[in-house]
Design a protein around this motif. Sequence first.
Motif, short mmCIF file in Angstrom:
data_model
loop_
_atom_site.label_atom_id
_atom_site.label_comp_id
_atom_site.label_asym_id
_atom_site.label_seq_id
_atom_site.Cartn_x
_atom_site.Cartn_y
_atom_site.Cartn_z
N MET A 118 0.82 -1.20 0.00
CA MET A 118 0.00 0.00 0.00
C MET A 118 0.87 1.26 0.00
O MET A 118 0.57 2.22 -0.70
CB MET A 118 -0.94 -0.01 1.20
CG MET A 118 -1.90 1.16 1.24
SD MET A 118 -3.07 1.09 2.59
CE MET A 118 -1.98 1.52 3.95
N GLU A 119 1.94 1.25 0.82
CA GLU A 119 2.78 2.43 0.92
C GLU A 119 3.41 2.79 -0.42
O GLU A 119 3.59 3.98 -0.73
CB GLU A 119 3.87 2.21 1.96
CG GLU A 119 3.34 2.15 3.39
CD GLU A 119 4.44 1.88 4.40
OE1 GLU A 119 5.60 1.70 3.97
OE2 GLU A 119 4.14 1.86 5.60
N THR A 148 0.69 4.73 -2.27
CA THR A 148 0.42 6.06 -1.70
C THR A 148 1.61 6.99 -1.89
O THR A 148 1.43 8.20 -2.06
CB THR A 148 0.07 5.94 -0.21
OG1 THR A 148 1.12 5.26 0.48
CG2 THR A 148 -1.23 5.18 -0.02
N VAL A 191 -5.76 4.58 -2.46
CA VAL A 191 -5.77 3.14 -2.19
C VAL A 191 -6.92 2.79 -1.25
O VAL A 191 -7.19 3.53 -0.30
CB VAL A 191 -4.43 2.71 -1.54
CG1 VAL A 191 -4.48 1.23 -1.17
CG2 VAL A 191 -3.26 2.98 -2.47
N ARG A 192 -7.59 1.70 -1.53
CA ARG A 192 -8.63 1.17 -0.66
C ARG A 192 -8.17 -0.19 -0.16
O ARG A 192 -7.84 -1.07 -0.95
CB ARG A 192 -9.96 1.05 -1.40
CG ARG A 192 -11.09 0.45 -0.54
CD ARG A 192 -12.38 0.41 -1.33
NE ARG A 192 -12.80 1.77 -1.70
CZ ARG A 192 -13.62 2.05 -2.70
NH1 ARG A 192 -14.11 1.08 -3.46
NH2 ARG A 192 -13.95 3.30 -2.97
N VAL A 193 -8.15 -0.36 1.14
CA VAL A 193 -7.72 -1.63 1.74
C VAL A 193 -8.92 -2.57 1.84
O VAL A 193 -9.94 -2.22 2.43
CB VAL A 193 -7.11 -1.40 3.13
CG1 VAL A 193 -6.72 -2.75 3.76
CG2 VAL A 193 -5.90 -0.49 3.04
N SER A 229 -10.33 -5.24 3.61
CA SER A 229 -10.28 -6.05 4.83
C SER A 229 -11.59 -5.88 5.59
O SER A 229 -12.38 -4.98 5.31
CB SER A 229 -9.11 -5.61 5.71
OG SER A 229 -9.36 -4.33 6.27
N GLY A 264 -11.85 -2.56 6.91
CA GLY A 264 -11.73 -1.47 5.95
C GLY A 264 -13.04 -0.70 5.80
O GLY A 264 -14.08 -1.07 6.34
#
Length: 251
Positions: A1-2, A5, A11-13, A15, A18
């Motif tokens: 993810m980093e 970004t 970004v959409r996580v 989980s 989330g």
Amino acid sequence: MERLTDQGRPVRVGSRSGKPPFDWNDESTWAPALEGVTAAYITYYPDLALPGAVAAVDGFARLAAHSGVEQLVLLSGRGEPEAEAAERAVQGAGTGWTVVRSSWFSQNFSESFLLDPVQLGDIALPAGDAREPFTDADDIADVVTAALVDSRHRGKVYEVTGPRLLSFAEVAAELSAATGRTITYTPVSRDEYSKVLEENGLPLEFADLFAGILDGRNAHLTDGVQQALGRAPKDFADYARESAAAGAWER
């Protein structure tokens, strides 16, 4: 993810915690998680080789294509027939795709189910003297990121490995050198390992999975990292030194 970004990409996580939540076991969460998404990274938990995984990935991939997702990147496993079936599902979903087929993660020894055994000084697995080309998770993340944002990677299967083959006894020696402690490897039977899994609340199917793929079928190197990124993959010894320095195995 980093990595995404840092490039300024939203970004959409996906989980259960989330926003919106996503749960592989609840299909009603899939469509909201895909809304407005143009590229998606698919990792099935706990493993693509377990029952129900292929059907779930197939349904999710088709829904993603129908929802307008332009690129799917699947994390797959080497030498696993079920994982290959999931690959075919993604490839046939009707949108862009890239498959990242990986060997064992080096980080399994510091961030996953082998962390405690390393800390306790003994790694017990039904692996015999099998040798594996352990892959650093950072290399996988770099390949996945490239596949998500660069259309040149569409339609490709990257089989990624580390730069050398290691037995689990050799892994234990590398970890011993990095930590300054004695860490051993103990080969056990499938039934013995099932008891370990049960004691730790892990799926018993892992015993069959490990006994199956740790039979030498993956004892060869590939150049997937070089193909995708134009550089060599990270060696296990470098991973072990960096993780030890960061305190990964401090109790």
